[in-house]
Design an enzyme around this catalytic site. Structure first.
Site, PDB file in Angstrom:
ATOM      1  CB  SER A  85      -0.871   0.014   1.259  1.00 42.10           C
ATOM      2  OG  SER A  85      -1.507   1.266   1.413  1.00 42.10           O
TER       3      SER A  85
ATOM      4  CE1 TYR B 265      -3.660  -1.466   5.687  1.00 46.15           C
ATOM      5  CE2 TYR B 265      -3.418   0.741   4.783  1.00 46.15           C
ATOM      6  CZ  TYR B 265      -3.616  -0.618   4.599  1.00 46.15           C
ATOM      7  OH  TYR B 265      -3.756  -1.113   3.321  1.00 46.15           O
TER       8      TYR B 265
HETATM    9  C1  8X3 Z   1      -5.008   1.609   1.137  1.00 47.62           C
HETATM   10  C2  8X3 Z   1      -4.506   2.929   0.664  1.00 47.62           C
HETATM   11  O1  8X3 Z   1      -4.204   5.409   1.187  1.00 47.62           O
HETATM   12  O2  8X3 Z   1      -6.146   4.317   2.137  1.00 47.62           O
HETATM   13  O3  8X3 Z   1      -3.999   0.703   1.366  1.00 47.62           O
HETATM   14  O4  8X3 Z   1      -3.977   3.866   3.034  1.00 47.62           O
HETATM   15  S1  8X3 Z   1      -4.719   4.156   1.809  1.00 47.62           S
END
Ligand code: 8X3
Length: 265
Positions: free
Chosen positions: A145, A158
């Protein structure tokens, strides 16, 4: 159809929806043997049926939780009974839980993100590696990501696990160089899947706002790129791909075309 992928065995985690399901259909359309695994067995069956319809050499599905070593090992054991080889491993399972700041963070969200996005990649790769070893041009394709490359508020865990996963990809690339196993990462930005709905814990209004006024990437865009990466000749490794919709120039720079607000009456 791309002959490079015809008859190849492709194993996709998180295969019940989003990028994983789209990837399964895309590899199936190339005539590959497709294996989709995920926690949600009911949806997997439908994806496997779509793969068969799309032209897969064969389509298989199995319940697997990347957050559990026992589940991963049992699933790879099941796979071994069907094939002695794997050509492409797509480590796609992942997701974000919550948008809390560190100050407000929840242990259960952090732990879920570590299990799936980070440890999941390690344990699935470890279990699948013996099947990949003897296949020329075999490939491990990790779905990362942009969050692993740039931090944003509310994304500490995340962004952290995606950054960790990126380093796993890079370490594997080094470790598997002599074995001629290709290792790639495909790191998307804003893409419209169930991602935002899961992140906002089912709050549809908040999830929809993420994509308001932009044309985000679609799962099919990601799947098409995966097929391209996997179908390069064996001497070509597309190490790292960052893919964003045109409206997203950077994690914090998103141009939204919103309807002009009324002046009021
Ligand atoms: C998802 C992209 O920019 O929402 O992995 O983190 S973001």
């Amino acid at each position: 159809m791309n002959s490079e992928l015809k008859g190849k065995w492709v194993f996709i985690t998180g295969g019940s929806s989003g990028f994983g399901a789209a990837a399964a259909r895309a590899f199936a359309a190339q005539g590959a043997h497709v294996v989709v695994v995920a926690r949600r067995g009911d949806r997997l069956k439908a994806v496997a049926a779509e793969c068969a319809e799309a032209g897969a050499a064969s389509a298989h599905h199995h319940v697997m939780d990347v957050g559990s070593t026992a589940s991963v090992n049992a699933c790879i054991g099941w796979l071994r009974e069907r094939t002695g080889r794997l050509d492409v491993l797509v480590n796609n399972a992942g997701g974000a839980h919550g948008v809390d700041t560190v100050a407000e963070g929840k242990d259960e969200d952090w732990e879920a993100m570590v299990q799936v996005n980070f440890l999941g990649v390690l344990r699935v790769t470890r279990a699948a590696l013996p099947l990949l070893a003897d296949t020329p041009g075999s490939l491990i394709l990790n779905v990362g990501s942009v969050a692993g490359r740039a931090a944003y508020e509310g994304g500490s865990a995340y962004c952290g696990v995606k950054a960790a996963a990126l380093q796993v990809t890079r370490a594997l690339r080094l470790e598997l160089c002599a074995a001629a196993i290709r290792v790639c990462t495909l790191d998307p930005g804003l893409a419209e899947t169930e991602f935002a709905l899961v992140r906002y814990k089912g709050d549809r209004a908040k999830a929809d706002k993420v994509y308001e006024g932009i044309e985000p990437l679609r799962a099919e865009d990601i799947a098409e790129t995966m097929v391209w990466m996997a179908s390069r000749p064996p001497h070509v490794c597309i190490d790292e791909v960052v893919m964003k919709c045109t409206a997203q120039a950077a994690v914090h720079k998103v141009h939204r075309r919103l309807p002009a607000k009324g002046k009021g009456h």
